[in-house]
Design a protein around this motif. Structure first.
Motif, mmCIF file in Angstrom:
data_model
loop_
_atom_site.group_PDB
_atom_site.id
_atom_site.type_symbol
_atom_site.label_atom_id
_atom_site.label_comp_id
_atom_site.label_asym_id
_atom_site.label_seq_id
_atom_site.Cartn_x
_atom_site.Cartn_y
_atom_site.Cartn_z
ATOM 1 N N MET B 40 0.758 -1.369 0.078
ATOM 2 C CA MET B 40 0.004 0.129 -0.051
ATOM 3 C C MET B 40 0.800 1.299 0.111
ATOM 4 S SD MET B 40 -2.848 -1.142 2.575
ATOM 5 C CE MET B 40 -4.161 -0.457 1.998
ATOM 6 N N LEU B 41 2.229 1.084 -0.001
ATOM 7 C CA LEU B 41 3.101 2.154 0.240
ATOM 8 C C LEU B 41 2.957 3.176 -1.094
ATOM 9 C CD1 LEU B 41 6.301 0.459 1.437
ATOM 10 C CD2 LEU B 41 4.236 1.988 2.613
ATOM 11 N N ILE B 44 -0.033 5.344 -1.145
ATOM 12 C CA ILE B 44 0.253 6.853 -0.396
ATOM 13 C C ILE B 44 0.596 7.761 -1.571
ATOM 14 C CG2 ILE B 44 1.577 7.869 1.292
ATOM 15 C CD1 ILE B 44 1.881 5.320 2.692
ATOM 16 N N LYS B 258 -10.707 -1.189 0.539
ATOM 17 C CA LYS B 258 -9.395 -1.003 1.385
ATOM 18 C C LYS B 258 -8.727 0.200 0.816
ATOM 19 C CE LYS B 258 -8.089 -5.549 3.472
ATOM 20 N NZ LYS B 258 -6.828 -6.065 3.768
ATOM 21 N N GLY B 261 -10.882 3.614 1.424
ATOM 22 C CA GLY B 261 -10.679 3.799 2.788
ATOM 23 C C GLY B 261 -9.239 4.461 2.891
ATOM 24 N N PHE B 262 -8.160 3.803 2.532
ATOM 25 C CA PHE B 262 -6.964 4.146 2.743
ATOM 26 C C PHE B 262 -6.793 5.791 2.139
ATOM 27 C CE2 PHE B 262 -2.017 3.670 2.181
ATOM 28 C CZ PHE B 262 -1.679 3.799 3.359
ATOM 29 N N VAL B 265 -8.040 8.140 4.565
ATOM 30 C CA VAL B 265 -6.791 8.076 5.635
ATOM 31 C C VAL B 265 -5.843 9.062 5.467
ATOM 32 C CG1 VAL B 265 -5.072 6.831 6.841
ATOM 33 C CG2 VAL B 265 -7.286 5.811 6.579
ATOM 34 N N VAL B 266 -5.188 8.877 3.985
ATOM 35 C CA VAL B 266 -4.018 9.613 3.412
ATOM 36 C C VAL B 266 -4.476 11.129 3.628
ATOM 37 C CG1 VAL B 266 -2.464 10.178 1.847
ATOM 38 C CG2 VAL B 266 -2.994 7.719 2.256
ATOM 39 N N VAL B 269 -5.022 12.239 6.966
ATOM 40 C CA VAL B 269 -3.646 12.653 7.789
ATOM 41 C C VAL B 269 -2.996 14.188 7.385
ATOM 42 C CG1 VAL B 269 -1.412 11.683 8.046
ATOM 43 C CG2 VAL B 269 -3.353 10.198 8.565
ATOM 44 N N ILE B 273 -2.185 17.282 9.223
ATOM 45 C CA ILE B 273 -1.049 17.944 9.667
ATOM 46 C C ILE B 273 -0.760 19.339 9.020
ATOM 47 C CG2 ILE B 273 1.523 17.958 8.802
ATOM 48 C CD1 ILE B 273 1.345 14.835 8.850
#
Lengths: 261, 556
Positions: B40-41, B44, B258, B261-262, B265-266, B269, B273
């Motif tokens: 999953m890197l 990102i 997945k 959803g990710f 999340v990215v 985040v 930040i």
């Protein structure tokens, strides 16, 4: 007439007020006079006291007549401002030989500093300690101060006044704890590795503008973007993204990628 | 309900009559992908790129790519009345007077740092697991190119606001371009439209940043993803996983959920930040003026290694030919070395393929320990890069630690030669050690910590056999044969053709695979299992026997 009746006299309040005003005015004039005078009209006692302190605490490196030795520069003509800056910020006396004298707790009381400054000033003409009116920034232009700061100061002290490294372990210190008097004295006398900016090249009004920029905009910096990460620039931002940023996303990836049975 | 289904069916049929939607979906939605967090890197990086596109569009609405000088009269008082380029003034305007502008700017910039960092972490995963091997060499080259292009795109992006910090970076780049022998000055004038800084650079950089490079990146991202689909995803070794199958879950619904959803999340985040941590406070830097500079001027982290290289080269390395100076001290660290590094990076799959002489396809990933030389080369490269990044920040480190930066520079000059080889040797030994441990685990099982004393006084430790999953993982190791150098001449005394090249290849092959610990053969595993079994029976026998005979033995 009893003392009570004197206190109750109609004119007493007025007289006391007048007396207080006169005393304040005369006192203020006396104080500003003595500070503005260049060279300062220090009393002979102060000079003598300063000489005594000098011989005890400074002469080892600066020489018995402040002429300078291999261990320290001569102080004839450096002026009272230089002494005031070095001693009130605790840089002098030096605790140990180093590339640069660090800021530390002052070792002398304000009276002793005045005496030392008077003695050094008596050796030869030099920049005097700036007066309170010299340090007034009410008329100074903030934006002009910023422009002057970026032109003259930021290259060593950094855009946010956080200081910076110089060659061979020397450094420009942070300006976060500096008082307006220290700033003006530093600009006048050029302590340590700092070049000096005499009033002939950087007039007092411009110094005041710089002081205003530092005190109003840097020491009390607003942070519209959130945490400033020390205002060190992109390095701390990079450290942040590689630790907290990528760290958080890796945790999320492990969480999402975890096998659910 | 049935009406909806009916109508939807009609709509799909209508669509299908014009384009093969259903058959495409049928074929691809059930495509199987293997499951692992490290897969999953790259996502990102992809999601950061999407965030960059979205926020970038918002910023273009307000940004004015112009170097025309205007006095500033916006709401940031400390710069009131200061003359500055329109670009900087509009960037201040975005930060202070456009609704949500500062947040969007900070999301854009943090997402850029995420984009670069995620691409590099993703590349580490690809490298250390050997996922770049045939048939995926091209995708490695595309990925590496995206890192290189991303670096230029990032530089262009943070230079656009024309603030004091980025202006210094642009000045350095102008200097690097000027350092190119013969054509440097002409090229610099061509790019900047005259003397530095001129008035053309920001508008040109803007076109480069918002049109040209994103277009190229988008095309490469598309190609990268299509190739992943086409090649199918690689998988880690495990029970039932072979080079010819893919064990995992279907794209729909598992990975759509997945991955979708990710993305959130990215995005979450990044926004979090950007809301709490400042990035690139351009207002504090002030407008760029060529005679101003701030202490601790630094590029964004992904340019740091270039800066570190420039700072490490000793001054005075120059040649004067017919009155023209060639500044090797800028040209070599600024252009030659990054050129060499990126060539090595992009070319690595082909280098390794040549050494192994391997033309097979690889869909099963290597465990890093099973390719010790590759893993060690990777760690060596990271060490080299890391030292350069540290040296790029030498003045900040000097300020924080009170170590003179001259020492850090010297540490770099020496360390750049000493530490990477040390890292190489240490990593290689470490990998070989892990290989030996694997072999041991396979043959003898795991030490259980239970020590038995046998009746005749012998102490033994009971080994428990490892699970079938562990066995499958360890047995996935492919023993690559070391290519032997051919004899100089054949039996008839004829010189072997291509002798020199083949010898060189044999040497490299031995360097890569010579020390590998051979995977135990089936016979060895059988023998070990038999031995363990026998020993165990023997123990049990002795124990029960011992129990009966204790008095007799004691009397002996």
């Amino acid at each position: 007439m009893t003392s009570t009746s004197v206190r109750r006299h109609r004119a007493t309040g007025l007289v006391v007020l007048l007396a207080a005003l006169v005393a304040t005015g005369v006192g203020y004039a006396a104080v500003t006079d003595s500070a503005q005078a260049a060279p300062p009209q220090a009393s002979e006692t102060q000079v003598q006291q300063g000489r005594q302190l000098f011989l005890e605490g400074c002469a080892t490196c600066h020489g018995l007549a402040a002429q300078g030795t291999d261990s320290g520069p001569g102080l004839i003509g450096v002026g009272a401002a230089s002494v005031d800056f070095q001693v009130t910020t605790g840089r002098m006396p030096l605790s140990a030989p180093a590339v640069q004298a660090p800021r530390k707790t002052p070792q002398y009381t304000p009276e002793q500093v005045t005496a030392l400054a008077a003695y050094v000033a008596s050796l030869g003409a030099g920049p005097a300690i700036p007066s309170d009116s010299d340090l007034s920034t009410t008329d100074a232009n903030l934006a002009e101060g910023g422009e002057l700061f970026r032109t003259n100061c930021a290259q060593c002290h950094n855009f946010a006044g956080k200081g910076g490294a110089l060659s061979d372990g020397k450094y420009a210190p942070t300006l976060m704890n500096a008082t307006p008097r220290e700033m003006v004295e530093a600009m006048l006398t050029g302590p340590q590795n700092m070049p000096n900016f005499p009033n002939a090249t950087l007039p007092l009004e411009k110094k005041q503008a710089i002081v205003k920029y530092i005190t109003d905009n840097l020491q009390n910096a607003a942070a519209p973007g959130g945490l400033a990460l020390g205002s060190y620039g992109p390095v701390t931002e990079g450290v942040f993204i590689w630790t907290a940023g990528i760290g958080a996303l890796l945790l999320a990836a492990v969480w999402i990628g975890a096998k659910v049975r | 309900m049935s009406l909806i289904v009916k109508e939807a069916g009609k709509a799909i049929s209508r669509a299908d009559e014009r384009a093969p939607i259903s058959s495409l979906a049928k074929a691809n939605l059930r495509k199987i992908f293997p499951d692992h967090w490290s897969f999953m890197l790259g996502e990102i990086a992809l999601y950061s790129f999407i965030i960059l596109l979205l926020t970038g569009v918002y910023l273009t609405i307000w940004f004015k790519p112009s170097m025309i000088e205007v006095p500033y009269h916006g709401s940031y008082a400390p710069l009131d009345g200061i003359p500055m380029s329109e670009a900087y003034a509009s960037a201040l305007n975005i930060s202070f007077d456009v609704r949500g502008g500062l947040l969007i700017r900070q999301i854009h910039h943090w997402a850029a740092l995420f984009f670069m960092a995620a691409m590099i972490v993703h590349m580490f995963r690809i490298f250390f697991t050997g996922a770049f091997r045939k048939p995926r060499e091209l995708n490695w080259v595309i990925g590496g190119s995206m890192i290189m292009i991303g670096l230029l795109e990032g530089f262009a992006g943070y230079s656009l606001p024309d603030d004091l910090l980025s202006g210094v970076g642009v000045r350095i780049v102008a200097g690097i371009i000027e350092s190119i022998p013969v054509v440097g000055t002409y090229l610099m004038f061509f790019i900047f439209g005259g003397q530095f800084p001129g008035s053309d650079f920001i508008p040109r950089l803007y076109t480069f940043h918002v049109l040209l490079v994103p277009g190229i990146l988008l095309a490469l991202v598309g190609l990268h993803l299509v190739l992943i689909f086409y090649h199918k995803h690689t998988q880690y070794p495990g029970p039932g996983r072979t080079n010819t199958n893919v064990v995992g879950y279907p794209l729909f619904p598992v990975y759509t959920a997945k991955a979708g959803g990710f993305f959130f999340v990215v995005f979450g985040v990044t926004v979090l930040i950007a809301s709490i941590v400042t990035i690139n406070p351009i207002w504090a830097y002030g407008p760029y003026v060529p005679d101003q500079v701030t202490a601790g001027s630094q590029p964004d982290w992904y340019i740091g290694f270039l800066d570190g290289m420039l700072r490490a080269i000793p001054p005075g390395w120059e040649t004067v030919i017919w009155g023209h100076t060639i500044s090797w001290n800028i040209f070599v660290p600024g252009l030659v070395m990054p050129g060499v590094l990126f060539t090595l990076l992009l070319g690595y799959p082909f280098i390794e393929a040549w050494v192994t002489g391997d033309t097979r396809e690889h869909h099963l990933l290597d465990r890093p320990r099973n390719a010790p030389t590759r893993t060690a080369l990777g760690v060596m490269a990271i060490t080299f890069y890391g030292i350069l990044v540290l040296n790029g920040a030498n003045d900040i480190i000097a300020q924080m630690t009170s170590i003179p930066f001259n020492y850090i520079t010297w540490f770099t000059r020496v360390g750049i030669v000493v530490f990477p080889p040390l890292a190489f040797v240490a990593t290689r030994r470490f990998c070989l050690g892990l290989q030996r441990r694997d072999r041991d685990l396979l043959l003898h099982g795991r030490e259980s910590g239970q020590v038995l004393r046998l009746p005749h006084g012998e102490f033994i430790e009971i080994h428990t056999p490892i699970s079938d999953t562990e066995k499958a993982v360890i047995l996935s190791k492919v023993d690559v044969p070391v290519i032997e150098a051919p004899p100089a001449t054949d039996e008839n005394g004829v010189v072997t053709p291509g002798l020199k090249g083949r010898r060189r290849r044999a040497k490299w092959s031995r360097f890569y695979f010579g020390d590998n610990v051979a995977k135990p053969s089936a016979a060895e595993i059988e023998a070990a299992a038999h031995h363990a079994h026998e020993e165990h029976d023997h123990e049990v026998e002795e124990l029960t026997e011992g129990g009966k005979d204790i008095p007799a033995r004691l009397t002996d």
